[in-house]
Design a protein around this motif. Structure first.
Motif, PDB file in Angstrom:
ATOM      1  N   THR A  58      -0.898  14.097   8.766  1.00 44.26           N
ATOM      2  CA  THR A  58      -0.227  13.494   7.616  1.00 44.26           C
ATOM      3  C   THR A  58      -1.001  12.244   7.229  1.00 44.26           C
ATOM      4  OG1 THR A  58       1.286  12.173   8.963  1.00 44.26           O
ATOM      5  CG2 THR A  58       2.088  14.320   8.186  1.00 44.26           C
ATOM      6  N   TYR A  60      -1.272   9.157   3.643  1.00 44.96           N
ATOM      7  CA  TYR A  60      -0.812   8.708   2.327  1.00 44.96           C
ATOM      8  C   TYR A  60      -2.012   8.747   1.391  1.00 44.96           C
ATOM      9  CZ  TYR A  60       3.517   7.248   4.463  1.00 44.96           C
ATOM     10  OH  TYR A  60       4.720   7.256   5.126  1.00 44.96           O
ATOM     11  N   ASP A  61      -1.800   9.303   0.195  1.00 45.44           N
ATOM     12  CA  ASP A  61      -2.899   9.406  -0.762  1.00 45.44           C
ATOM     13  C   ASP A  61      -3.071   8.104  -1.534  1.00 45.44           C
ATOM     14  OD1 ASP A  61      -0.881   9.431  -2.694  1.00 45.44           O
ATOM     15  OD2 ASP A  61      -1.234  11.496  -3.306  1.00 45.44           O
ATOM     16  N   SER A  65       1.728   8.514  -1.987  1.00 48.89           N
ATOM     17  CA  SER A  65       2.529   9.693  -1.651  1.00 48.89           C
ATOM     18  C   SER A  65       2.118  10.215  -0.285  1.00 48.89           C
ATOM     19  CB  SER A  65       2.323  10.801  -2.686  1.00 48.89           C
ATOM     20  OG  SER A  65       2.724  10.354  -3.955  1.00 48.89           O
ATOM     21  N   GLU A  66       3.109  10.581   0.522  1.00 49.41           N
ATOM     22  CA  GLU A  66       2.826  11.144   1.835  1.00 49.41           C
ATOM     23  C   GLU A  66       2.461  12.619   1.677  1.00 49.41           C
ATOM     24  OE1 GLU A  66       4.721  11.241   6.319  1.00 49.41           O
ATOM     25  OE2 GLU A  66       6.037  10.856   4.618  1.00 49.41           O
ATOM     26  N   VAL A  67       1.354  13.016   2.282  1.00 46.16           N
ATOM     27  CA  VAL A  67       0.890  14.393   2.181  1.00 46.16           C
ATOM     28  C   VAL A  67       0.669  14.978   3.573  1.00 46.16           C
ATOM     29  CG1 VAL A  67      -0.173  14.181  -0.096  1.00 46.16           C
ATOM     30  CG2 VAL A  67      -1.509  13.647   1.918  1.00 46.16           C
ATOM     31  N   SER A  82      -0.214  19.405   0.919  1.00 44.12           N
ATOM     32  CA  SER A  82       1.059  19.466   0.214  1.00 44.12           C
ATOM     33  C   SER A  82       1.822  18.163   0.380  1.00 44.12           C
ATOM     34  CB  SER A  82       1.899  20.644   0.728  1.00 44.12           C
ATOM     35  OG  SER A  82       2.129  20.506   2.116  1.00 44.12           O
ATOM     36  N   PHE A  83       2.640  17.855  -0.601  1.00 45.00           N
ATOM     37  CA  PHE A  83       3.434  16.644  -0.555  1.00 45.00           C
ATOM     38  C   PHE A  83       4.590  16.822   0.429  1.00 45.00           C
ATOM     39  CE2 PHE A  83       1.504  16.314  -4.778  1.00 45.00           C
ATOM     40  CZ  PHE A  83       0.962  15.053  -4.678  1.00 45.00           C
ATOM     41  N   ASP A  88       7.431  13.426  -4.996  1.00 45.98           N
ATOM     42  CA  ASP A  88       6.028  13.031  -5.217  1.00 45.98           C
ATOM     43  C   ASP A  88       5.230  14.079  -5.980  1.00 45.98           C
ATOM     44  OD1 ASP A  88       6.282  10.592  -3.944  1.00 45.98           O
ATOM     45  OD2 ASP A  88       5.817  11.423  -1.982  1.00 45.98           O
ATOM     46  N   GLU A  89       5.756  15.270  -6.142  1.00 44.45           N
ATOM     47  CA  GLU A  89       5.006  16.331  -6.807  1.00 44.45           C
ATOM     48  C   GLU A  89       4.831  16.074  -8.278  1.00 44.45           C
ATOM     49  OE1 GLU A  89       6.883  20.037  -5.865  1.00 44.45           O
ATOM     50  OE2 GLU A  89       6.251  19.902  -3.783  1.00 44.45           O
TER      51      GLU A  89
END
Length: 89
Positions: A58, A60-61, A65-67, A82-83, A88-89
């Motif tokens: 995992t 953060y971008d 957003s956590e991905v 994926s989010f 966040d999508e």
């Protein structure tokens, strides 16, 4: 004065590198260390290992957003991203 400015610039660069490297957790092996470095270069931060067997991380971008990131076991390619949160999508 020239040497003082050079030394001060060197210290500032060292501090910047140290600050940018600290948000990543310890990775279980050298492969994931390299993968975390690649993700940091791509703009991700706070990289954490979720499941070593499925190569899932995992992070953060750039937008905060956590991905969830699944990487290839040998090539360091991102297979799936994926989010974590639907908002966040």
């Amino acid at each position: 004065m020239k040497y003082f400015t050079s030394a001060l610039t060197g210290v500032a660069m060292l501090c910047a590198v140290s600050a940018s490297a600290s948000p990543t957790a310890d990775m279980p092996n050298q492969y994931f260390d390299g993968m975390a470095a690649k993700l940091i270069m791509a703009g991700f931060r706070d990289i954490q290992m979720v499941d070593q067997e499925t190569n899932t991380l995992t992070a953060y971008d750039q937008h905060g957003s956590e991905v969830m990131i699944v990487v290839h076991p040998t090539s360091r390619q991102i297979l799936r991203q994926s989010f974590v949160h639907k908002s966040d999508e």
